[in-house]
Design an enzyme around this catalytic site. Structure first.
Site, PDB file in Angstrom:
ATOM      1  N   VAL A 186       0.833  -1.214   0.000  1.00 40.90           N
ATOM      2  CA  VAL A 186       0.000   0.000   0.000  1.00 40.90           C
ATOM      3  C   VAL A 186       0.863   1.258   0.000  1.00 40.90           C
ATOM      4  CG1 VAL A 186      -1.781   1.282   1.265  1.00 40.90           C
ATOM      5  CG2 VAL A 186      -1.922  -1.210   1.107  1.00 40.90           C
ATOM      6  N   CYS A 187       1.979   1.211   0.700  1.00 43.22           N
ATOM      7  CA  CYS A 187       2.883   2.368   0.759  1.00 43.22           C
ATOM      8  C   CYS A 187       3.429   2.700  -0.633  1.00 43.22           C
ATOM      9  CB  CYS A 187       4.032   2.087   1.718  1.00 43.22           C
ATOM     10  SG  CYS A 187       3.515   1.697   3.398  1.00 43.22           S
ATOM     11  N   SER A 188       3.775   1.662  -1.385  1.00 36.24           N
ATOM     12  CA  SER A 188       4.351   1.847  -2.725  1.00 36.24           C
ATOM     13  C   SER A 188       3.314   2.097  -3.800  1.00 36.24           C
ATOM     14  CB  SER A 188       5.177   0.619  -3.115  1.00 36.24           C
ATOM     15  OG  SER A 188       6.339   0.550  -2.334  1.00 36.24           O
TER      16      SER A 188
END
Length: 161
Positions: A48-50
């Site tokens: 999700v961060c990427s």
């Protein structure tokens, strides 16, 4: 998260890369006399961060600048080399300052630490975004689940700035 709106950012040690070398800084030094959007997340290169969190702030950088934001800053519980490489892989270098909190100094000081050991990550940061004006937290959006990126997403936080 124990840090709340209208409170001051704690003085914590973090690291940034300068000239290819990790350099220790403190949060008061970085945020003093500045209007900053700071977003924290569980880890560089994670799904999700990427896919959403970092890319959203890179894409909306100019919109934040147009609203008077001096700096857009990403912090994660990773080492400074990883944060630098991750930022470069997302073309964030001239838009988002990538700071590393490898010892959880800042993350624990604001109460954003979460145990992600069951997923193989160890102690990490919850996902959040905050608006800081001269060291004071003006707005703070923390996700109930670190796997979600809704209220802390750039597109949604932009409406609060």
């Amino acid at each position: 998260m124990k840090l709340k709106e209208n409170e001051k950012i704690p003085n914590s040690e973090i690291f940034i890369m300068e000239g290819g070398n990790p350099v220790k800084k403190n949060t008061l030094e970085l945020f003093k006399d500045k209007k900053v959007v700071l977003f924290g997340l569980p880890g560089a290169y994670t799904s999700v961060c990427s896919a959403k969190h970092l890319p959203g702030y890179v894409e909306n950088y100019k919109k934040f600048k147009a609203k008077g934001i001096d700096s857009v800053v990403c912090v994660s519980v990773n080492d400074p080399f990883v944060m630098d490489a991750w930022g470069k892989s997302h073309n964030a270098s001239d838009k988002v300052l990538m700071i590393a909190d490898p010892f959880l100094d800042f993350t624990k000081a604001i109460g954003a630490d979460v145990d992600k050991s069951a997923r193989g990550l160890g102690i990490r940061s919850n996902r959040y975004t905050m608006l800081i004006d001269n060291l004071k937290v003006i707005k703070l959006q923390e996700e109930a689940d670190a796997g979600a990126c809704e209220i802390s997403a750039a597109e949604n936080f932009l409406n609060l700035v």
